[in-house]
Write a protein that holds these residues in place. Structure first.
Motif, PDB file in Angstrom:
ATOM      1  N   GLN A   1       0.561  -1.156  -0.064  1.00  0.00           N
ATOM      2  CA  GLN A   1      -0.082  -0.131  -0.007  1.00  0.00           C
ATOM      3  C   GLN A   1       1.022   1.278   0.058  1.00  0.00           C
ATOM      4  OE1 GLN A   1      -2.043  -1.224   3.661  1.00  0.00           O
ATOM      5  NE2 GLN A   1      -4.325  -1.233   2.303  1.00  0.00           N
ATOM      6  N   LEU A   2       1.867   1.396   0.875  1.00  0.00           N
ATOM      7  CA  LEU A   2       2.888   2.558   0.931  1.00  0.00           C
ATOM      8  C   LEU A   2       3.570   2.495  -0.605  1.00  0.00           C
ATOM      9  CD1 LEU A   2       4.491   1.839   4.251  1.00  0.00           C
ATOM     10  CD2 LEU A   2       3.050   3.898   3.738  1.00  0.00           C
ATOM     11  N   VAL A   3       3.793   1.643  -1.145  1.00  0.00           N
ATOM     12  CA  VAL A   3       4.418   1.593  -2.626  1.00  0.00           C
ATOM     13  C   VAL A   3       3.453   2.392  -3.388  1.00  0.00           C
ATOM     14  CG1 VAL A   3       5.228   0.315  -4.563  1.00  0.00           C
ATOM     15  CG2 VAL A   3       6.179  -0.250  -2.245  1.00  0.00           C
ATOM     16  N   VAL A   4       2.145   1.739  -3.402  1.00  0.00           N
ATOM     17  CA  VAL A   4       1.101   2.333  -4.261  1.00  0.00           C
ATOM     18  C   VAL A   4       1.090   3.972  -3.932  1.00  0.00           C
ATOM     19  CG1 VAL A   4      -1.338   2.188  -4.529  1.00  0.00           C
ATOM     20  CG2 VAL A   4      -0.214   0.386  -4.723  1.00  0.00           C
ATOM     21  N   ILE A   5       0.996   4.253  -2.795  1.00  0.00           N
ATOM     22  CA  ILE A   5       0.803   5.653  -2.275  1.00  0.00           C
ATOM     23  C   ILE A   5       2.052   6.448  -3.063  1.00  0.00           C
ATOM     24  CG2 ILE A   5       1.011   7.255  -0.446  1.00  0.00           C
ATOM     25  CD1 ILE A   5      -0.699   5.168   1.275  1.00  0.00           C
ATOM     26  N   VAL A   6       3.229   5.911  -2.880  1.00  0.00           N
ATOM     27  CA  VAL A   6       4.337   6.650  -3.463  1.00  0.00           C
ATOM     28  C   VAL A   6       4.124   6.800  -5.112  1.00  0.00           C
ATOM     29  CG1 VAL A   6       6.763   6.439  -4.063  1.00  0.00           C
ATOM     30  CG2 VAL A   6       6.005   6.200  -1.754  1.00  0.00           C
ATOM     31  N   LEU A   7       3.933   5.741  -5.647  1.00  0.00           N
ATOM     32  CA  LEU A   7       3.732   5.896  -7.275  1.00  0.00           C
ATOM     33  C   LEU A   7       2.569   6.564  -7.556  1.00  0.00           C
ATOM     34  CD1 LEU A   7       4.413   1.885  -8.026  1.00  0.00           C
ATOM     35  CD2 LEU A   7       6.158   3.984  -8.159  1.00  0.00           C
ATOM     36  N   VAL A   8       1.337   6.725  -6.849  1.00  0.00           N
ATOM     37  CA  VAL A   8       0.321   7.427  -7.298  1.00  0.00           C
ATOM     38  C   VAL A   8       0.737   9.129  -6.922  1.00  0.00           C
ATOM     39  CG1 VAL A   8      -2.082   8.258  -6.463  1.00  0.00           C
ATOM     40  CG2 VAL A   8      -1.520   5.861  -6.854  1.00  0.00           C
ATOM     41  N   LYS A   9       1.336   9.442  -5.830  1.00  0.00           N
ATOM     42  CA  LYS A   9       1.867  10.794  -5.480  1.00  0.00           C
ATOM     43  C   LYS A   9       2.834  11.067  -6.610  1.00  0.00           C
ATOM     44  CE  LYS A   9       1.181  14.317  -2.906  1.00  0.00           C
ATOM     45  NZ  LYS A   9      -0.293  14.927  -2.782  1.00  0.00           N
ATOM     46  N   VAL A  10       3.686  10.438  -7.019  1.00  0.00           N
ATOM     47  CA  VAL A  10       4.772  11.007  -7.831  1.00  0.00           C
ATOM     48  C   VAL A  10       3.857  11.097  -9.431  1.00  0.00           C
ATOM     49  CG1 VAL A  10       6.495  10.122  -9.353  1.00  0.00           C
ATOM     50  CG2 VAL A  10       6.430   9.631  -6.923  1.00  0.00           C
ATOM     51  N   GLY A  11       3.046  10.277  -9.563  1.00  0.00           N
ATOM     52  CA  GLY A  11       2.361  10.197 -11.066  1.00  0.00           C
ATOM     53  C   GLY A  11       1.379  11.602 -10.846  1.00  0.00           C
ATOM     54  N   ALA A  12       0.788  11.898  -9.576  1.00  0.00           N
ATOM     55  CA  ALA A  12       0.094  13.035  -9.482  1.00  0.00           C
ATOM     56  C   ALA A  12       0.707  14.394  -9.527  1.00  0.00           C
ATOM     57  CB  ALA A  12      -0.797  12.982  -8.089  1.00  0.00           C
ATOM     58  N   LEU A  13       2.022  14.328  -8.989  1.00  0.00           N
ATOM     59  CA  LEU A  13       2.875  15.439  -9.146  1.00  0.00           C
ATOM     60  C   LEU A  13       3.518  15.984 -10.447  1.00  0.00           C
ATOM     61  CD1 LEU A  13       4.736  17.741  -7.814  1.00  0.00           C
ATOM     62  CD2 LEU A  13       6.357  15.682  -7.369  1.00  0.00           C
ATOM     63  N   LEU A  14       3.642  14.647 -11.128  1.00  0.00           N
ATOM     64  CA  LEU A  14       3.700  14.739 -12.663  1.00  0.00           C
ATOM     65  C   LEU A  14       2.796  15.566 -13.396  1.00  0.00           C
ATOM     66  CD1 LEU A  14       6.012  11.496 -13.220  1.00  0.00           C
ATOM     67  CD2 LEU A  14       6.760  13.785 -13.876  1.00  0.00           C
TER      68      LEU A  14
ATOM     69  N   VAL B   1       8.070  16.339  -0.170  1.00  0.00           N
ATOM     70  CA  VAL B   1       8.249  15.964   1.017  1.00  0.00           C
ATOM     71  C   VAL B   1       7.506  14.911   1.385  1.00  0.00           C
ATOM     72  CG1 VAL B   1       7.944  16.783   3.595  1.00  0.00           C
ATOM     73  CG2 VAL B   1       9.137  18.209   1.659  1.00  0.00           C
ATOM     74  N   PHE B   2       6.255  14.969   0.848  1.00  0.00           N
ATOM     75  CA  PHE B   2       5.217  13.817   1.307  1.00  0.00           C
ATOM     76  C   PHE B   2       5.735  12.407   0.583  1.00  0.00           C
ATOM     77  CE2 PHE B   2       1.925  10.816  -0.007  1.00  0.00           C
ATOM     78  CZ  PHE B   2       1.212  10.801   1.031  1.00  0.00           C
ATOM     79  N   ILE B   3       6.171  12.668  -0.455  1.00  0.00           N
ATOM     80  CA  ILE B   3       6.831  11.437  -1.233  1.00  0.00           C
ATOM     81  C   ILE B   3       8.079  10.863  -0.294  1.00  0.00           C
ATOM     82  CG2 ILE B   3       7.668  10.486  -3.315  1.00  0.00           C
ATOM     83  CD1 ILE B   3       5.972  12.600  -4.884  1.00  0.00           C
ATOM     84  N   GLY B   4       8.910  11.828   0.064  1.00  0.00           N
ATOM     85  CA  GLY B   4      10.079  11.174   0.685  1.00  0.00           C
ATOM     86  C   GLY B   4       9.695  10.544   1.988  1.00  0.00           C
ATOM     87  N   ALA B   5       8.771  11.003   2.729  1.00  0.00           N
ATOM     88  CA  ALA B   5       8.177  10.355   4.095  1.00  0.00           C
ATOM     89  C   ALA B   5       7.848   9.118   3.761  1.00  0.00           C
ATOM     90  CB  ALA B   5       7.298  11.556   4.859  1.00  0.00           C
ATOM     91  N   ALA B   6       6.798   9.116   2.640  1.00  0.00           N
ATOM     92  CA  ALA B   6       6.349   7.548   2.297  1.00  0.00           C
ATOM     93  C   ALA B   6       7.425   6.780   2.030  1.00  0.00           C
ATOM     94  CB  ALA B   6       5.218   7.692   1.306  1.00  0.00           C
TER      95      ALA B   6
END
Length: 435
Positions: free
Chosen positions: A311-324, A340-345
């Motif tokens: 789930q954490l991996v999905v959150i990171v990938l989704v947030k990176v995609g959302a930032l892009l 910062v959020f992505i780094g914490a995840a």
């Protein structure tokens, strides 16, 4: 160096000059903080209306997938209409601008402020830093030019930007770190602290004003960390480097994503498509992956036991995609807060895989690696990592971990689009040196 020869160093400011200019510096600090507070407050009221009050009034769940998709799609349409039709067109595309650039014409400010508020309230994965610095710089440069005509425009710009950064982080230290490189690279004489003095006066006034207005809290409660061990240093190296590599991967595909959205040409279509894609990503990642990410980071760390590694991996990938997507589709906002959020995840993924890693070390390392890749500034990356964990003991580890992370990013692509105007020498110049 120009064709006419090297720039002539300017004399260092006198004590009297510094004291006299401290008056406009204090006022610039206070006004910058008030502007940030006003922008945040309006965005917060609109956010509550869209995500809480309206769903409650019509009897729907504001965290449901279809509502997330609907709100982000409508937000994309609203931003697109603003950029397309309103005077000023929302200012320059945030994907093409550095954190600190030359002031914009004041006529651009209203549409830029509107696009920023819409994005912040609508759940777009961008922070307020780029727009609010541009807004404050533009307004205050124009104001000071009328009231204190002898104050140099570049100094006003530095003070406004410094004050805004101080207000955002609740301390002038962040501004000092960011602007050390700027003033050191600028032509002129005098000691470094002579040239930092006025921006720091503005930053201190801005941070104190914001503290009185909103009591901002950047740190996240987590277990205390007091004793440094060598395995922690090794873990920090690995986590920071992995986070930096992910940030570089995002920067590598950034131009392609930006080009794909802007191939639609019409600003309404660009942001509408971006809003729809952000909505789909929000459905996958859930509410935790929406907005700029500061409050969501605290929530994620607090509830970390409820998330699996996958789930954490999905959150990171989704947030990176959302930032892009958010940075590519015409939305106005900064990239540091989502980083910062992505780094914490990423740090939470590390502790999930290796529970023996101290949480502050893992979080700080992930934040440092991702921030240095996105902001391309080692000082600010160290500061943010320390600010999030509120642990002085991680400082020496971060000073070591930033070294391999910097080697990863120093010659890599940046999170910055070089526009056609930039290539022609027409784009708004940046004051922040590019690595």
């Amino acid at each position: 160096m120009s064709a006419a020869g090297p720039a002539r160093p300017m004399p260092a400011p006198t004590v009297r000059t510094l004291l006299l200019l401290s008056i406009p510096a204090l006022l610039i600090g206070v006004l910058s903080a008030l502007s940030l507070w006003l922008l945040d407050s309006i965005a917060g009221l609109l956010e509550d209306a869209v995500w809480t009050a309206l769903p409650s009034a019509i009897g729907v769940d504001g965290a449901s997938g279809w509502w997330i998709f609907l709100v982000l799609t409508v937000t994309g349409a609203a931003v697109g209409l603003t950029v397309w039709l309103l005077p000023g067109h929302g200012g320059p595309d945030s994907a093409t601008t550095e954190l600190v650039t030359a002031p914009l014409p004041p006529a651009v400010v209203p549409s830029l402020a509107l696009t920023a508020v819409l994005g912040l309230a609508g759940g777009v994965s961008l922070g307020p830093e780029n727009p609010i610095i541009a807004i404050n710089a533009s307004v205050l440069v124009a104001l000071v030019a009328r009231v204190w005509k002898k104050v140099p425009t570049e100094l006003v710009l530095l003070m406004a930007a410094s004050a805004t950064i101080g207000a955002m982080f609740g301390t002038p230290v962040a501004a000092a770190l960011v602007f050390t490189g700027i003033v050191a690279a600028a032509p002129g004489g005098g000691a470094l602290w002579d040239r930092l003095f006025l921006p720091l006066v503005a930053a201190a006034a801005g941070s104190e004003t914001m503290t009185l207005l909103a009591h901002p809290q950047f740190g996240v409660p987590m277990p205390a960390y007091t004793d440094v061990h060598w395995p922690d240093v090794i873990a920090a190296f690995v986590i920071a480097t992995a986070a930096a590599l992910l940030g570089v991967a995002g920067a590598t595909v950034f131009p392609t994503v930006h080009r794909a959205f802007h191939s639609l040409r019409n600003p309404l279509l660009v942001s509408l498509a971006g809003g729809a894609v952000l909505g789909l990503l929000g459905v996958i990642g859930g509410p935790i992956t929406l907005f700029k990410g500061l409050e969501q980071m605290g929530q994620l760390i607090h509830d970390r036991a409820e998330y699996t590694t996958l789930q954490l991996v999905v959150i990171v990938l989704v947030k990176v995609g959302a930032l892009l997507v958010a940075a590519s589709a015409g939305f106005r906002g900064g990239r540091v807060f989502p980083a910062v959020f992505i780094g914490a995840a990423i740090g939470l993924i590390a502790t999930s895989l290796v529970p023996g890693i101290p949480l502050p070390v893992a979080i700080a390392s992930g934040v440092l690696g991702m921030t240095v890749a996105v902001a391309r500034d080692g000082w600010i990356a160290i500061f943010v990592a320390l600010a999030v964990t509120q642990s002085v003991a991680v400082l020496p580890i971060m000073c070591l971990a930033v070294l391999p992370a910097w080697l990863v990013v120093t010659r890599s692509p940046q999170w910055l689009i070089r526009s056609r105007a930039d290539a022609d020498g027409l784009a708004t110049p940046a004051l922040k040196p590019t690595a």
